[in-house]
Motif scaffolding. Structure first.
Motif, PDB file in Angstrom:
ATOM      1  N   GLY A   1      -7.712  -6.805  13.002  1.00  0.00           N
ATOM      2  CA  GLY A   1      -6.536  -7.019  12.154  1.00  0.00           C
ATOM      3  C   GLY A   1      -6.028  -5.724  11.542  1.00  0.00           C
ATOM      4  N   VAL A   2      -6.955  -4.942  10.997  1.00  0.00           N
ATOM      5  CA  VAL A   2      -6.547  -3.699  10.336  1.00  0.00           C
ATOM      6  C   VAL A   2      -6.011  -2.685  11.359  1.00  0.00           C
ATOM      7  CG1 VAL A   2      -7.442  -1.703   9.077  1.00  0.00           C
ATOM      8  CG2 VAL A   2      -8.050  -3.990   8.341  1.00  0.00           C
ATOM      9  N   LEU A   3      -6.699  -2.561  12.471  1.00  0.00           N
ATOM     10  CA  LEU A   3      -6.242  -1.596  13.490  1.00  0.00           C
ATOM     11  C   LEU A   3      -4.853  -1.948  13.993  1.00  0.00           C
ATOM     12  CD1 LEU A   3      -9.477  -0.886  15.581  1.00  0.00           C
ATOM     13  CD2 LEU A   3      -8.254   0.688  14.090  1.00  0.00           C
ATOM     14  N   CYS A   4      -4.636  -3.237  14.228  1.00  0.00           N
ATOM     15  CA  CYS A   4      -3.309  -3.654  14.700  1.00  0.00           C
ATOM     16  C   CYS A   4      -2.249  -3.400  13.638  1.00  0.00           C
ATOM     17  CB  CYS A   4      -3.318  -5.140  15.074  1.00  0.00           C
ATOM     18  SG  CYS A   4      -4.188  -5.487  16.614  1.00  0.00           S
ATOM     19  N   ALA A   5      -2.615  -3.625  12.380  1.00  0.00           N
ATOM     20  CA  ALA A   5      -1.641  -3.436  11.302  1.00  0.00           C
ATOM     21  C   ALA A   5      -1.328  -1.956  11.096  1.00  0.00           C
ATOM     22  CB  ALA A   5      -2.164  -4.048  10.010  1.00  0.00           C
ATOM     23  N   ILE A   6      -2.383  -1.125  11.078  1.00  0.00           N
ATOM     24  CA  ILE A   6      -2.171   0.319  10.871  1.00  0.00           C
ATOM     25  C   ILE A   6      -1.465   0.922  12.074  1.00  0.00           C
ATOM     26  CG2 ILE A   6      -3.348   2.542  10.709  1.00  0.00           C
ATOM     27  CD1 ILE A   6      -5.436   1.271   9.011  1.00  0.00           C
ATOM     28  N   GLY A   7      -1.881   0.448  13.267  1.00  0.00           N
ATOM     29  CA  GLY A   7      -1.301   0.988  14.483  1.00  0.00           C
ATOM     30  C   GLY A   7       0.128   0.545  14.693  1.00  0.00           C
ATOM     31  N   MET A  39       3.653   5.404   0.937  1.00  0.00           N
ATOM     32  CA  MET A  39       2.298   5.111   1.439  1.00  0.00           C
ATOM     33  C   MET A  39       1.725   3.846   0.817  1.00  0.00           C
ATOM     34  SD  MET A  39       1.096   7.101   3.651  1.00  0.00           S
ATOM     35  CE  MET A  39      -0.686   6.949   3.494  1.00  0.00           C
ATOM     36  N   SER A  40       2.401   3.372  -0.225  1.00  0.00           N
ATOM     37  CA  SER A  40       1.814   2.264  -1.001  1.00  0.00           C
ATOM     38  C   SER A  40       1.498   1.063  -0.132  1.00  0.00           C
ATOM     39  CB  SER A  40       2.776   1.838  -2.096  1.00  0.00           C
ATOM     40  OG  SER A  40       3.234   2.950  -2.784  1.00  0.00           O
ATOM     41  N   GLY A  41       2.438   0.737   0.779  1.00  0.00           N
ATOM     42  CA  GLY A  41       2.202  -0.429   1.636  1.00  0.00           C
ATOM     43  C   GLY A  41       0.910  -0.300   2.417  1.00  0.00           C
ATOM     44  N   TYR A  42       0.641   0.901   2.902  1.00  0.00           N
ATOM     45  CA  TYR A  42      -0.580   1.112   3.684  1.00  0.00           C
ATOM     46  C   TYR A  42      -1.805   1.043   2.790  1.00  0.00           C
ATOM     47  CZ  TYR A  42       2.162   2.532   7.706  1.00  0.00           C
ATOM     48  OH  TYR A  42       3.020   2.530   8.760  1.00  0.00           O
ATOM     49  N   ILE A  43      -1.736   1.755   1.659  1.00  0.00           N
ATOM     50  CA  ILE A  43      -2.906   1.805   0.782  1.00  0.00           C
ATOM     51  C   ILE A  43      -3.212   0.421   0.222  1.00  0.00           C
ATOM     52  CG2 ILE A  43      -3.820   2.721  -1.385  1.00  0.00           C
ATOM     53  CD1 ILE A  43      -2.223   5.270  -0.803  1.00  0.00           C
ATOM     54  N   LEU A  44      -2.177  -0.211  -0.311  1.00  0.00           N
ATOM     55  CA  LEU A  44      -2.396  -1.539  -0.898  1.00  0.00           C
ATOM     56  C   LEU A  44      -2.757  -2.556   0.173  1.00  0.00           C
ATOM     57  CD1 LEU A  44       0.312  -1.903  -3.626  1.00  0.00           C
ATOM     58  CD2 LEU A  44      -2.142  -1.971  -3.912  1.00  0.00           C
ATOM     59  N   GLY A  45      -2.086  -2.464   1.306  1.00  0.00           N
ATOM     60  CA  GLY A  45      -2.398  -3.401   2.381  1.00  0.00           C
ATOM     61  C   GLY A  45      -3.854  -3.325   2.782  1.00  0.00           C
ATOM     62  N   PHE A  46      -4.340  -2.098   2.881  1.00  0.00           N
ATOM     63  CA  PHE A  46      -5.738  -1.891   3.259  1.00  0.00           C
ATOM     64  C   PHE A  46      -6.659  -2.442   2.172  1.00  0.00           C
ATOM     65  CE2 PHE A  46      -8.770  -0.203   6.016  1.00  0.00           C
ATOM     66  CZ  PHE A  46      -9.755   0.445   5.296  1.00  0.00           C
TER      67      PHE A  46
END
Lengths: 299, 432
Positions: free
Chosen positions: B350-356, B200-207
Motif C-alpha cells: 500500500g505504501v509503496l504504491c502510494a509513494i510511487g 510535503m505534508s501530504g506525504y509525511i502525514l499520509g505515511f
C-alpha cells in the motif's frame, strides 16, 4: 412450575452411555445428581441446559424447553472461570445483565448476595486478589445473581474448606425455601445426603439409585448400629453375629440383622456392667447403599 | 441487542482500564510533542522558518543539481573507446559531469573494471561499441555499466554529451565550420516553474497516518484474539456461552475493540494536529518544501475513519479466527503469524504504491486501491495527497465491507464451533 427430564440418553464414550435418565421436580427443592468421575453428571447437566444435544429424550422447565441465556436459569459450570482483572461487583453485575437483568436490579441483587455471604467489603476488590475460597463463592454467586428459578450447579462444593461448604449449603437451602428449583451434581455422597431430598446416583451413565432419599433409606431398613463405650466391645458385638463396618476413634459401626440383635447386645452389656456412651440404631448411609449397589454391578 | 450492548460495554470498560492503552497514548503524544518542539525551538532561536533563505520556487535544475551533488560527489568512470569512434569523448563527458574522474580504459581490463564497479557504487564503465552490422545509420553504440539501479551515472546525460560530440566530429569531417559544430554544444536556457508550491505534508502525514492505521488495526485486532484465547483458557467461556450466543459475544468484543481503536487513533491524530497548530511556525519548511495541515479537512478525516473501521473489522475477524483456534493464550502469537505477515505485506504494498504515485488505472493501483487487505493501508495516503475521488473511495469501501462480512460470517461460525461446549465424555474419548 416443574422441571421434567424424560429419558435423556447420549453415548459419551466407548464405555459410558447416559441411559434413559428421567426425573421430575414438581416442587422447589434440591435434587442431587451423584456419581463418580466419568459417570456422566456434567454431560447430563449440560444436556438439561441445552448446551449439548441429547440423542434421545426431552427436558422441559415450566413446560417449555430450556434456552441458554434464559433469565430464569442459572448455571455454575464445573470448570470455574472469572475475569481476574475485574472487581467482584462488576463481574456479578455483568453476568446478571447478560442474563437479561437491568443494571439497577443487578447491582442490588449482587450487593444483597455479597452481604448474605459476608463479602460486602470485597465489592471493589479485583478477583485476582481474592483467595481460593472467596473466588469459589463469587463464582457460585454468578450463577444466582440474576435470581433464576432453576439453578444448575456442577460440583458446587469442590472446595475442601468445611466452612465454605457449610455457607454455600445454607445458601442453597435458603434458595430452595424461597421457591427455587436446584439441581446439583456432585461426587460427594455425604454432601448430597445432607441437602438433597431427591436424587439420582449414576454409575457409568446408568442410574443405579433414584428417588426420594428418605424412602431409599427406609427401604433398606435399620441395618446399622453405632456403638461407643468405655471399653472395646468389638469382639462382643461380633460374637453376637454383628459385622463390623467401621471402627472409628470414638465409636464403631456394625451391621445388624434387625433391632432385636442390637437390643440383645445392649442387654448383655448392661448385665456385664458396661454402659454404652453412644447407642444408635439407624439406616445405612447413602454411601453404603451406593457401594453395595455398584458392588453388584462391578461383579 | 441488550446482550450485545452488555458485552460491548463490559469489554470497552476493560479495555479503557488497561494501563497499556493509556501508556501507549502518552508515549505517542510525547513523541509527537518532541517532533513539533523542534521547529518551535528553531523558531525561538531566530531561525525563522528554518529554511527561509531558500527561494520561493525551486527549479528542476536546482533539484537535479542537488541530486547530482548528493548522489555523485565522488565518482570514477572507465571510458573504453578502442576504435576511437568518438574523439575527445572523455573531454565532452568531463565538461557535463565535472564531479566524475574519467580514466581512459582498455577492453582487455573490462573484467577488472566490472569487479571494481561491483564492489564500489561510485565506479562506472562507459564502452563505445562498434556500429551494429546491418544497421543503416552506422553509428557507434554506448554501453554504460553501473553497479545497480540505485548507483552510477545518469544515462541521458552521457548519451546527450557523447551524441553531440560524435555529431560534431562527423560534421567536422564533412567540412562543417567550427562555429557550426560548436552550436551543437549549446544548451538552450531552460527554467522550470511549478504551478503550485510543493507541499510535503501530504506525504509525511499520509505515511504517519498509514502507520497509525496499521498499528491500531494490528494491535486491537490482536487484542480480540488474546481475549478470546484467554476466555477459553480460563474456562470463563462455558459461563459465557450458557448466558449468550457465541455470535453476540464475538461481535460485542469486536465493537468494543473498534471503539478503542478509533478512540486511540483520534486522540493521537487530534493531539498531533493541535501540537502542529500551536508549536510549528507558519510557513515552516523542510528542505525548502512547505509543511502544513491544510490537507486535513473534515471530509478527508471522515473518509480515513470509514476506511479504518472497515479495515479493522476485516483484520479483527481474521484475528478472532486465530484466537478461537488455540486453547492457550501463549499460543495466540504463533497462530497470528500468517495474519501478521499478510498485514505487513499489505502495508508495504500500500505504501509503496502510494509513494510511487502509480496511476489508479494501472494494475498496481487497482490492486492497492480495491484489494480489501491492502486498501486500508493505501487509501489514507492517497486521501491526504488528494489523489482519491469519492467514487473510487466508495467502491473501495464497499469491497472492504463485503470482504469483512464474508470473513465475519466464516469467523463467527468457526468461533461458535470452537467455543461450543462439547461432551466431556466424547472429549475424553477423542484423547484416547
Amino acid at each position: 412450575m416443574s422441571l421434567k427430564v424424560d429419558k435423556l440418553s447420549k453415548r459419551l464414550s466407548s464405555k459410558v452411555k447416559l441411559e434413559k435418565i428421567s426425573f421430575e421436580m414438581t416442587k422447589p427443592g434440591i435434587f442431587g445428581i451423584i456419581g463418580e468421575s466419568g459417570s456422566g453428571k456434567t454431560d447430563l447437566i449440560r444436556m438439561i441446559l441445552n448446551l449439548i444435544p441429547p440423542e434421545e429424550g426431552t427436558v422441559s422447565f415450566n413446560e417449555a424447553p430450556i434456552i441458554p441465556g434464559d433469565i430464569s436459569v442459572g448455571y455454575l459450570p464445573e470448570k470455574r472461570g472469572l475475569y481476574m482483572k475485574s472487581d467482584v461487583l462488576e463481574q456479578l453485575v455483568y453476568f446478571a445483565m447478560l442474563r437479561g437483568m437491568n443494571k439497577r436490579a443487578a447491582v442490588k441483587s449482587a450487593r444483597n448476595l455479597l452481604a448474605r455471604l459476608g463479602m460486602s467489603d470485597l465489592e471493589q476488590v479485583l478477583v485476582e486478589r481474592l483467595d481460593k475460597d472467596e473466588r469459589e463463592k463469587v463464582q457460585f454467586l454468578t450463577s444466582i445473581v440474576h435470581e433464576p428459578k432453576l439453578i444448575l450447579l456442577d460440583e458446587p462444593f469442590r472446595t475442601a474448606n468445611p466452612r465454605v461448604i457449610t455457607e454455600l449449603m445454607d445458601l442453597m437451602k435458603e434458595l430452595a425455601a424461597e421457591g427455587r428449583y436446584i439441581v446439583m451434581a456432585s461426587k460427594e455422597i455425604e454432601v448430597a445426603e445432607a441437602c438433597c431430598e431427591n436424587l439420582v446416583i449414576l454409575y457409568k451413565g446408568k442410574p443405579v439409585i433414584a428417588g426420594n432419599l428418605k424412602e431409599i433409606k427406609h427401604a433398606y431398613g435399620h441395618t446399622n448400629l453405632v456403638l461407643a463405650a468405655d471399653v472395646d466391645v468389638t469382639d462382643t458385638a461380633i460374637d453376637f453375629g454383628m459385622e463390623l463396618i467401621e471402627k472409628r476413634p470414638l465409636e464403631s459401626e456394625f451391621r445388624i440383622q434387625g433391632d432385636e440383635m442390637a437390643q440383645t447386645l445392649l442387654e448383655h452389656m448392661v448385665s456385664q456392667g458396661f454402659h454404652p456412651t453412644k447407642y444408635e440404631i439407624r439406616e445405612p448411609s447413602l454411601q453404603e447403599i451406593y457401594l453395595s449397589t455398584i458392588g453388584g454391578q462391578t461383579k | 441487542m441488550r446482550q450485545l450492548l452488555t458485552i460491548f460495554g463490559f469489554s470497552l470498560r476493560r479495555g479503557l482500564r488497561k494501563q497499556s492503552f493509556w501508556l501507549s497514548n502518552v508515549i505517542m503524544m510525547v513523541l509527537i510533542l518532541i517532533l513539533c518542539l523542534i521547529p518551535f525551538l528553531q523558531n525561538l532561536r531566530g531561525q525563522g522558518s528554518g529554511e527561509g533563505s531558500r527561494p520561493e520556487s525551486v527549479t528542476a535544475e536546482d533539484l537535479m543539481e542537488a541530486e547530482r551533488q548528493a548522489v555523485n560527489r565522488v565518482g570514477t568512470c572507465y571510458y573504453i573507446d578502442e576504435l576511437g569512434q568518438i574523439p575527445e569523448g572523455i573531454s565532452a563527458l568531463s565538461r557535463v559531469m565535472p564531479s566524475y574522474t574519467f580514466i581512459q580504459g582498455s577492453a582487455g581490463n573490462l573484467e577488472l573494471y566490472k569487479s571494481k564497479a561491483a564492489d564500489d557504487g561510485s565506479v562506472s564503465i562507459i564502452i563505445v561499441t562498434a556500429p551494429e552490422s546491418g544497421s543503416t545509420l552506422s553509428v557507434p553504440g554506448i554501453t554504460i555499466i553501473n553497479r545497480d539501479i540505485f548507483n552510477g551515472m545518469d544515462e541521458s546525460t552521457i548519451k546527450d554529451a557523447l551524441s553531440r560530440q560524435y555529431i560534431s566530429h562527423v560534421m567536422g569531417r564533412y567540412g562543417a565550420k567550427s562555429d557550426l559544430t560548436q552550436l551543437l554544444e549549446i544548451q538552450l536556457p531552460t527554467d522550470v516553474e511549478l504551478a503550485t508550491e510543493l507541499d510535503m505534508s501530504g506525504y509525511i502525514l499520509g505515511f504517519a497516518i498509514t502507520l497509525l492505521t496499521f498499528y491500531v488495526v494490528w494491535y486491537y485486532g490482536g487484542t480480540i484474539a488474546t481475549s478470546i484465547a484467554d476466555e477459553k483458557a480460563s474456562n470463563i467461556m462455558e459461563s459465557l456461552v450458557a448466558s449468550a450466543s457465541p455470535g453476540k459475544i464475538l461481535w460485542g468484543k469486536m465493537l468494543a475493540m473498534e471503539v478503542l481503536a478509533v478512540l486511540q487513533f483520534m486522540l493521537i491524530m487530534g493531539f498531533g494536529v493541535m501540537c502542529f497548530e500551536l508549536l510549528v511556525p507558519e510557513n515552516y519548511r523542510i528542505m525548502g518544501m512547505r509543511l502544513s495541515m491544510d490537507m486535513i479537512t473534515t471530509d478527508r478525516v471522515v473518509m480515513i475513519l470509514v476506511g479504518l473501521l472497515m479495515g479493522f473489522v476485516l483484520y479483527a475477524m481474521m484475528n478472532a479466527f486465530c484466537g478461537a483456534a488455540v486453547k492457550r493464550e501463549e499460543d495466540v502469537h504463533s497462530i497470528m503469524l500468517p495474519v501478521g505477515f499478510i498485514a505487513s505485506l499489505s502495508l508495504l504494498i500500500g505504501v509503496l504504491c502510494a509513494i510511487g504515485a502509480v496511476s489508479d488505472t494501472s494494475l498496481p493501483g487497482l490492486i492497492a486501491g480495491y484489494f480489501p487487505l491492502i486498501s486500508p493501508f493505501y487509501l489514507p495516503f492517497m486521501i491526504l495527497k488528494g489523489d482519491v475521488n469519492p467514487v473510487s473511495w466508495g467502491i473501495s469501501i464497499v469491497v472492504m465491507m463485503v470482504a469483512a462480512i464474508l470473513v465475519a460470517v466464516f469467523a463467527q461460525r468457526f468461533y461458535k464451533q470452537a467455543v461450543s461446549v462439547g461432551s466431556v465424555g466424547q472429549k475424553k474419548g477423542r484423547k484416547r
